[in-house]
Structures are given as C-alpha cells and as structure tokens.
Design an enzyme around this catalytic site. Structure first.
Site, mmCIF file in Angstrom:
data_model
loop_
_atom_site.group_PDB
_atom_site.id
_atom_site.type_symbol
_atom_site.label_atom_id
_atom_site.label_comp_id
_atom_site.label_asym_id
_atom_site.label_seq_id
_atom_site.Cartn_x
_atom_site.Cartn_y
_atom_site.Cartn_z
ATOM 1 N N LYS A 116 0.820 -1.210 0.000
ATOM 2 C CA LYS A 116 0.000 0.000 0.000
ATOM 3 C C LYS A 116 0.861 1.270 0.000
ATOM 4 C CE LYS A 116 -4.003 -1.995 2.348
ATOM 5 N NZ LYS A 116 -4.729 -2.540 1.203
ATOM 6 N N GLU A 200 -3.051 7.556 7.127
ATOM 7 C CA GLU A 200 -3.612 8.547 6.217
ATOM 8 C C GLU A 200 -4.888 9.100 6.830
ATOM 9 O OE1 GLU A 200 -3.948 6.088 2.705
ATOM 10 O OE2 GLU A 200 -5.923 5.349 3.270
ATOM 11 N N ASN A 235 -15.030 -3.745 6.649
ATOM 12 C CA ASN A 235 -14.194 -3.454 5.482
ATOM 13 C C ASN A 235 -14.187 -4.561 4.438
ATOM 14 O OD1 ASN A 235 -13.368 -0.912 6.531
ATOM 15 N ND2 ASN A 235 -11.941 -1.986 7.860
ATOM 16 N N GLU A 275 -8.864 0.866 -6.830
ATOM 17 C CA GLU A 275 -9.894 1.203 -5.844
ATOM 18 C C GLU A 275 -9.740 2.653 -5.390
ATOM 19 O OE1 GLU A 275 -10.817 -3.080 -3.759
ATOM 20 O OE2 GLU A 275 -9.437 -1.765 -2.678
ATOM 21 N N GLU A 288 -5.971 1.564 -3.370
ATOM 22 C CA GLU A 288 -5.000 0.529 -3.706
ATOM 23 C C GLU A 288 -5.352 -0.026 -5.073
ATOM 24 O OE1 GLU A 288 -5.108 -3.190 -1.673
ATOM 25 O OE2 GLU A 288 -7.280 -3.249 -1.517
ATOM 26 N N ASN A 290 -5.716 -3.629 -7.073
ATOM 27 C CA ASN A 290 -5.746 -5.082 -6.971
ATOM 28 C C ASN A 290 -5.347 -5.663 -8.316
ATOM 29 O OD1 ASN A 290 -6.547 -5.087 -4.283
ATOM 30 N ND2 ASN A 290 -8.693 -4.874 -4.840
ATOM 31 N N PHE A 348 -23.131 -12.692 12.682
ATOM 32 C CA PHE A 348 -22.492 -13.126 11.435
ATOM 33 C C PHE A 348 -21.419 -14.196 11.650
ATOM 34 C CE2 PHE A 348 -24.228 -8.940 10.665
ATOM 35 C CZ PHE A 348 -24.848 -9.083 9.438
HETATM 36 P P1 ADP Z 1 -7.871 -4.034 1.650
HETATM 37 O O1 ADP Z 1 -6.560 -4.322 1.006
HETATM 38 O O2 ADP Z 1 -8.015 -4.733 2.943
HETATM 39 O O3 ADP Z 1 -8.993 -4.195 0.713
HETATM 40 P P2 ADP Z 1 -8.254 -1.135 1.367
HETATM 41 O O4 ADP Z 1 -7.174 -0.139 1.510
HETATM 42 O O5 ADP Z 1 -8.728 -1.411 -0.006
HETATM 43 O O6 ADP Z 1 -7.766 -2.483 2.082
HETATM 44 O O7 ADP Z 1 -9.465 -0.683 2.284
HETATM 45 C C1 ADP Z 1 -10.587 -1.508 2.526
HETATM 46 C C2 ADP Z 1 -11.762 -0.639 2.950
HETATM 47 O O8 ADP Z 1 -11.457 0.149 4.114
HETATM 48 C C3 ADP Z 1 -12.177 0.386 1.913
HETATM 49 O O9 ADP Z 1 -13.060 -0.166 0.983
HETATM 50 C C4 ADP Z 1 -12.837 1.458 2.781
HETATM 51 O O10 ADP Z 1 -14.148 1.078 3.115
HETATM 52 C C5 ADP Z 1 -12.021 1.456 4.045
HETATM 53 N N1 ADP Z 1 -10.940 2.469 4.007
HETATM 54 C C6 ADP Z 1 -9.650 2.276 3.645
HETATM 55 N N2 ADP Z 1 -8.924 3.410 3.731
HETATM 56 C C7 ADP Z 1 -9.768 4.382 4.167
HETATM 57 C C8 ADP Z 1 -9.627 5.794 4.478
HETATM 58 N N3 ADP Z 1 -8.473 6.428 4.363
HETATM 59 N N4 ADP Z 1 -10.724 6.455 4.901
HETATM 60 C C9 ADP Z 1 -11.899 5.813 5.048
HETATM 61 N N5 ADP Z 1 -12.094 4.516 4.796
HETATM 62 C C10 ADP Z 1 -11.050 3.779 4.350
HETATM 63 P P1 ADP Z 2 -10.463 -6.913 -1.609
HETATM 64 O O1 ADP Z 2 -9.116 -7.537 -1.552
HETATM 65 O O2 ADP Z 2 -10.397 -5.454 -1.948
HETATM 66 O O3 ADP Z 2 -11.346 -7.222 -0.463
HETATM 67 P P2 ADP Z 2 -12.191 -8.708 -3.093
HETATM 68 O O4 ADP Z 2 -13.473 -8.257 -2.554
HETATM 69 O O5 ADP Z 2 -12.072 -9.024 -4.535
HETATM 70 O O6 ADP Z 2 -11.121 -7.554 -2.880
HETATM 71 O O7 ADP Z 2 -11.729 -9.958 -2.175
HETATM 72 C C1 ADP Z 2 -10.790 -10.934 -2.537
HETATM 73 C C2 ADP Z 2 -10.498 -11.791 -1.319
HETATM 74 O O8 ADP Z 2 -11.190 -13.045 -1.364
HETATM 75 C C3 ADP Z 2 -9.082 -12.197 -1.214
HETATM 76 O O9 ADP Z 2 -8.250 -11.211 -0.718
HETATM 77 C C4 ADP Z 2 -9.172 -13.395 -0.273
HETATM 78 O O10 ADP Z 2 -9.167 -13.007 1.081
HETATM 79 C C5 ADP Z 2 -10.518 -14.016 -0.577
HETATM 80 N N1 ADP Z 2 -10.360 -15.331 -1.282
HETATM 81 C C6 ADP Z 2 -9.232 -15.918 -1.683
HETATM 82 N N2 ADP Z 2 -9.423 -17.068 -2.309
HETATM 83 C C7 ADP Z 2 -10.703 -17.276 -2.333
HETATM 84 C C8 ADP Z 2 -11.542 -18.318 -2.863
HETATM 85 N N3 ADP Z 2 -11.058 -19.342 -3.535
HETATM 86 N N4 ADP Z 2 -12.859 -18.218 -2.713
HETATM 87 C C9 ADP Z 2 -13.372 -17.170 -2.078
HETATM 88 N N5 ADP Z 2 -12.633 -16.158 -1.571
HETATM 89 C C10 ADP Z 2 -11.318 -16.192 -1.663
HETATM 90 MG MG MG Z 3 -9.279 -3.188 -1.033
#
Ligand code: ADP
Ligand code: ADP
Ligand code: MG
Length: 666
Positions: A116, A200, A235, A275, A288, A290, A348
């Site tokens: 990141k 941040e 998140n 994203e 970030e 992906n 959940f």
């Molecule tokens: P990950 O790799 O776990 O997906 P992200 O950086 O994409 O991490 O963040 C996941 C979620 O966390 C985002 O979709 C958002 O809802 C929240 N988030 C991340 N950074 C911020 C920020 N600076 N301010 C507010 N919400 C954030």
């Molecule tokens: P983000 O990383 O921003 O949350 P996604 O919503 O696309 O993005 O989530 C992808 C996540 O799904 C991966 O980071 C992992 O934790 C999870 N994952 C990995 N392998 C599998 C799988 N075979 N089936 C379902 N989920 C998985």
């Molecule tokens: Mg993300």
C-alpha cells in the site's frame, strides 16, 4: 491459443475460469486439497490434481505443489483466480522462469502494487489523487501520534501489506493512536508477516468506488467503468453494483483516466482494479490497486458485455485488446450479492457443515432481465472451516437500477439453502432498506443501519396480512392432504373447515377461505378480501403465490399447527388454528427454555486464538471474552450480559467443536 491451462484456485472462481476457458476451446486442469476431493471445480475441469491437506499453506498456496501439478499435466498457462497466489510476485516470477504463462499482470507490477505504501507513492507520482497522509513508514507509537496530529483527526492506521480488510484501525483522537497503531501492527505481523504501517486521513462517510481496467502487452488500455462497493461489513464487501448511483460522467471519466495512468506507470497488462474512496462531494482518492480478477467482476461483465476472464487469457497469450474505449458503454444496471455461510442473527458467525439443500434461482438472460449465479458448491457438498465462507455470488441485471433490485429481491426470495445458515435474510433486508433503495449509501451503511447487529426485519401490517392469508390457504390444503392420507373412510370425520385464526407474533388474523380451482378467496373479519392463486402442494419448501398480480415467494417448513415462514429478512412462526384451538392455546403455559446463558458455548468449529478474561473477572455486557478463528476470519465472542467468570475451560490453541463450553459464568 493455449492448449491447456491450470487454475490455481478453488470454489466459485475456479469454476468461473473453467467456463471461459471452455468457450475458448482450452483444456482445463483443477487442483484440489483433501477437503475439496468432491468439489464442483474438480468435476468441471478436464483433469484434476491432488495437491495436499486442507490448510491452504499446505496446498493451494504452496508454489512447489502447484509447479508439480503443472509439470504432471503439461499445462501451458496458469490462472490464479483471486486470493491465494494471485498477488504473489514470486509465483508469477517462478512461472515465467519455467516458461509457463501467468494469466495476470507482470510480476514487477504485482510487486509494486502489492504494497500500500509503495503503490501510493507511485500513484502520487503519476498524477493520481491519493488520500492525504504521510508517504512513509511509521515506526513507533510516538511517530504515529506526531504524524496523526499533522494529518488531523480522524486518521486511518493501515498495514502496508494489508488485504481483505485486515490490519486497519481508525483513530478518532490522540488517545486512540497508540492502541490503534499497536493492534494494527500486531495483526499485520501475524496475518502478513510484515508489520509496516502507514497512516492517512480517514475519509468520513465515504463510498468505495473502483475502476476496472484492461491492458494488453502492447500498451493499449481501456477502463470498463466503475463498481460501487460501499456495502461492506468490517471493510469487506457484501453487495456491489455497477454503475455507481453516485458518479457523474465527468468524475467517471477522470477516475477512469487516472486508473489508466497508474497502470501505465507500472507497465501493467491483464485485468486490474484501481480502488478509490470517494467523499460526499465526488472528490476521489486512490486506495490501492488489486492486480487480479476481482470477486465482484460479474457486475462489470453484465453491464459491459465483456468476458473479463476471456480477455485475460487472450492478453496473456499475446493478443491485442479486443475493444477500444469508445466501444465500451454502460448497458443497464447490475447487482452482486455475496451469499456467505454465516449466521447474521448471531453476529455473522461462520456456519459450517453439509449443505443438505441447495436450490439457487435459475439463471437466465433476456433483453430485460438476467440472473447469474456464480457458485462453487452443490447440494450434498460441504462448507469447510478451512476456506472462505462464500457460497455463491448472486447477480442480477436489468435495464435500470430499480428493476435490477426488484429482480434481486425475487431471486433472493427463491434461493433455498439448508443444512447451514446463510446471510440471505440479511441481504434481503438491505435490498428492502429505504436508504439503499435511494442509493444513499456509504461504507458505514451496515454499521449505522444495523447498530445492534441483525435482528430480522419487521414487516408492515399489510405484508403480514398477506402472509397470514397464504399460510391459512396452505394449512387448509395440508390438512386435507393429511386426512386423506390417513386413509380412513370415516363417516364421522370432520371436514377440514374454512374458518381459521392465524397468529403471527401473537397477533391474530381472523380469516375465512373460499377455495376455487387454482386458489382461494381470502376474507378477513375486518372486511378486506384477497384473491390468491397458487399451485403449492404439501412438501414443497418454496411456496409461490400470486396476489392480485403480485408475486409472493415464501420459504416454508411445516411445524405443529402451522408453518415456519421465511420472508425477506423475517423468520416467522405462523400458526393456523381453529377458533377453539386458539382459545385453548392461550390457556397453555409456554414451554420453559433451559437456561444456557450461564455458559459461553462455542458457536462453530474453530481454533481458540485468544482468551481475554480469567476466573473471577467481573465482565460488562458486550465485553470481548475470546477470539475464535475459523474460515479465515477472527470472530470475537462477546458477553451478552454482566457477570463474573466462574471457570475458563479452554486455552489458546485448542480446537473446539460446536456447543463446546468455553466459559462458565457465576
Ligand atoms: P484491503 O486491502 O483490505 O482491501 P483497502 O485499503 O482497499 O484495504 O481498504 C478496505 C476498505 O477500508 C475500503 O473499501 C474502505 O471502506 C475502508 N478504508 C480504507 N482506507 C480508508 C480511508 N483512508 N478512509 C476511510 N475509509 C477507508
Ligand atoms: P479486496 O481484496 O479489496 O477485499 P475482493 O473483494 O475481490 O477484494 O476480495 C478478494 C479476497 O477473497 C481475497 O483477498 C481473499 O481473502 C478471498 N479469497 C481468496 N481465495 C478465495 C476463494 N477461492 N474463494 C473465495 N474467496 C477467496
Ligand atoms: Mg481493497
């Protein structure tokens, strides 16, 4: 084209990739762990190779085992799906070194975007708008505090190596920084083996909106518009849609262009997602990138008509993008609901076990509507504690947002899953929520609208009345069937009557039925009349009714004197009795429920990772007691009332089964 590709993944995404490979005439190889011997992806592939025991670090993410499966089968390319090895640059590099094609981006782009901090720097340098903050590593709590004060509260403390919503904490003021920094860092080092932290600005009331891009090996790029992913729990995404109800065309275009500049900066090719977090004024900031196919890619496919997996395979094979930016438009609206094996009514908690019934809605695609259900399970299959709890991704498409939502509501109504608990009732609740319907959503939606967790939906009186009428009709039918089956030619047998008292949550509806060939006219004592048409017969667990042209779908299960009914987020015991039976019932005492509140029982099979209390501790309502890890998630069990701990029966490292006693209260 490739002759054979190996899919280094499991579950729905492995099945998804196999489908596109088939349309290209490519042979497929599945890999599977011991827990997945009989799974759907194994059945769908042309060949399947066993790669080890259930835990992912002994099977799906062991690069050596995947390499062996490749050499055994002679696959020419590998699609990694998402998760697992999909964002592992060593894996991409290893394939490249062996002359096998990785169906994804180049290893150095994965590496640059996987972090990141590093990716934020590159984004900033290539003119992409980033979240205000500090572009360096934070190495102590003091440093964290100093930087946080500079940025201004609230701040987001994040693991640089983070993913899947892990290792993230918000600090609202100076007091929260030290703790947030420490817990973020602990989680980062235990989950990712890398404890670097960044800080941040926390953007309040934001939306999560992301841009799908595609690039080929010749420097051509397109963006396939956005996906709105604001409906998240902890998140993690739960519901996604495309397009976003919030973006105007100018913002969409500038987000798209910035996403492409970032991709260019790292010589990206294949599919990728950039994203962004978007504030209430449509200011957007890079979060970030992906570097893989995203879980929610179907909503993009449904609104653009592009098969992203097919494009990824063609790009990997060295073909040019099959389309240009001006050929990409937004056609209609699509939603995705992630159907998880979890119990929304019990905070959940993951739900594990055998799926005794699995009847998803039928997939179709016509000019006005579509249902797509990407799944990796089948009836009789098992949801294992070793993997992600996702059962299916239910998607709908229609010409506009309201229509796509309506299709989703009905699709969810008809989805039948038994044996394990799913979040379908919760998903239905969201699709019936006025703010969601208006598109008035932020990433805080679930937390704000369901502050006490999910306790079920309270339907309006008219809805209950309709349910009462339908269930009365079912009950009459079931009674007739029952008396016939008993086979007695009994002249004294009383006829099944038409006057019924229906009770839902202690509210009584007085109903008289007037049956006709295909249904019933239902009259309430207060005068209202409904005409119901239905072909339901006893034994069917999904009951379909038409009430003056409207479709009503109920999931039903017979209980004594009535039915248990599930409808759009509500679970109701609907009792149908004669007046006399009803009167008698009110004289009977309710059965006493045994008091198990003295015990904290283990809600699912899992591993105890932490016990936060000890014998003699006085605890408050809501206090965290212990954490259990199952299905890649940490679940904190909390006290449901005040009390004192009498015994602690387990310790960290213990594997527990369902209903095992963890603690006893005094
Ligand atoms: P990950 O790799 O776990 O997906 P992200 O950086 O994409 O991490 O963040 C996941 C979620 O966390 C985002 O979709 C958002 O809802 C929240 N988030 C991340 N950074 C911020 C920020 N600076 N301010 C507010 N919400 C954030
Ligand atoms: P983000 O990383 O921003 O949350 P996604 O919503 O696309 O993005 O989530 C992808 C996540 O799904 C991966 O980071 C992992 O934790 C999870 N994952 C990995 N392998 C599998 C799988 N075979 N089936 C379902 N989920 C998985
Ligand atoms: Mg993300």
């Amino acid at each position: 084209m490739f002759e054979k590709i190996l899919i280094a993944n499991r579950g729905e995404i492995a099945c998804r990739v196999i489908k596109s490979a088939k349309t290209l005439g490519i042979k497929t190889v599945a890999v599977y762990s011991e827990a997945d011997k009989n799974s759907l992806h194994v059945q769908m592939a042309d060949e399947a190779i066993f790669i080890g025991p259930p835990p992912v670090n002994q099977s799906y993410i062991l690069i050596d085992n995947i390499m062996e499966a490749i050499s055994l089968t002679g696959a020419n390319a590998v699609h990694p799906g998402y998760g697992f090895l999909s964002e592992n640059p060593q894996f991409a590099q290893r394939l490249e070194d062996t002359g096998i094609t990785f169906i994804g981006p180049p290893a150095n782009a994965i590496e640059a975007m996987g972090d990141k901090l590093a990716s934020k720097k590159i984004a900033h340098e290539s003119g992409v708008s980033t979240v205000p903050g500090y572009l360096g590593e934070i190495n102590s709590a003091e440093h964290a505090l100093e930087i946080s004060k500079e940025i201004g509260f609230p701040v987001m403390i994040k693991a640089s190596a983070g993913g899947g919503g892990k290792g993230m904490r918000i600090a609202w003021n100076e007091d929260g920084v030290a703790e947030g920094f420490q817990s973020s860092r602990n989680e980062a080092s235990s989950s990712f083996g890398d404890d670097r932290i960044l800080i941040e600005k926390f953007i309040t009331s934001p939306r999560h909106i992301e841009i799908q891009i595609l690039g080929d090996k010749f420097g051509n790029y397109v963006y396939l518009n956005e996906r709105e992913c604001s409906i998240q729990r902890r998140n993690q995404k739960v519901i996604e849609e495309a397009p976003s109800p919030f973006l105007d065309p100018q913002t969409r275009e500038s987000m798209g262009k910035q996403a492409i500049s970032l991709a260019k900066a790292v010589n990206y090719f294949s599919a990728g997602t950039v994203e962004f977090i978007v504030d209430s004024d449509q200011n957007f900031y890079f979060l970030e990138m992906n570097t893989r196919l995203q879980v929610e890619h179907p909503v993009t496919e449904l609104t653009t008509g592009v098969d992203l997996v097919k494009e990824m395979i063609q790009i990997a094979h060295g073909e040019k993008l099959s389309l240009t930016q001006d050929q990409i438009s937004i056609d209609g609206w699509a939603f995705e609901s992630r159907v998880y094996a979890e119990d929304p009514r019990r905070n959940f908690l993951p739900s594990i076990g055998r799926i005794t019934k699995y009847k998803p809605p039928v997939e179709f695609h016509d000019s006005a509507n579509a249902i797509r259900n990407d799944t990796g399970v089948f009836e009789g299959g098992e949801i294992s504690m070793h993997y992600d709890p996702m059962i299916a991704k239910l998607c709908t498409w229609s010409t506009d947002r309201n229509a796509a939502m309506a299709t989703m509501r009905t699709a969810l109504d008809s989805f039948e899953i038994e044996g394990i608990t799913s979040n379908i009732s919760f998903l239905s609740a969201v699709y019936n929520h006025p703010k969601f319907i208006d598109g008035n959503i932020t990433t805080g939606f679930i937390e704000e609208e369901f502050p006490e967790g999910f306790t079920g939906v309270n339907h309006a009186p008219e809805a209950l009345e309709r349910i009462a009428a339908c269930v009365a009709m079912m009950h009459r039918f079931a009674e007739i069937r029952r008396t016939r089956i008993s086979g007695r030619i009994d002249h004294h047998k009383r006829k099944v009557g038409n006057e019924w008292t229906v009770s839902i949550n202690n509210e009584d509806f007085f109903i008289s039925l007037d049956p006709f060939k295909t249904g019933c006219r239902v009259k309430f004592d207060h005068g209202r009349e409904l005409e119901i048409v239905s072909a339901w017969t006893p034994g069917q667990s999904l009951a379909e009714f038409t009430i003056s042209g409207d479709l009503l779908l109920l999931r039903v299960k017979p209980i004594s004197q009535g039915f248990k009914v599930e409808f759009r987020g509500a679970e109701l015991d609907v009792l149908v009795r004669t007046k006399r039976q009803r009167e008698l019932s009110s004289l009977m005492k309710e059965k006493e429920i045994p008091d198990t509140s003295k015990y904290l029982l283990c809600p699912m099979p899992g591993l105890i990772t932490d016990i936060m209390v000890s014998v003699g501790d006085k605890i408050e309502d809501g206090q965290a007691l212990c954490t259990i890890e199952a299905m890649k998630m940490e679940n904190v069990l909390k006290a449901s009332r005040k009390g004192t701990i009498k015994t602690v029966n387990v310790s960290p490292g213990n594997s527990l089964t369902v209903d095992q006693v963890i603690l006893e209260f005094e």
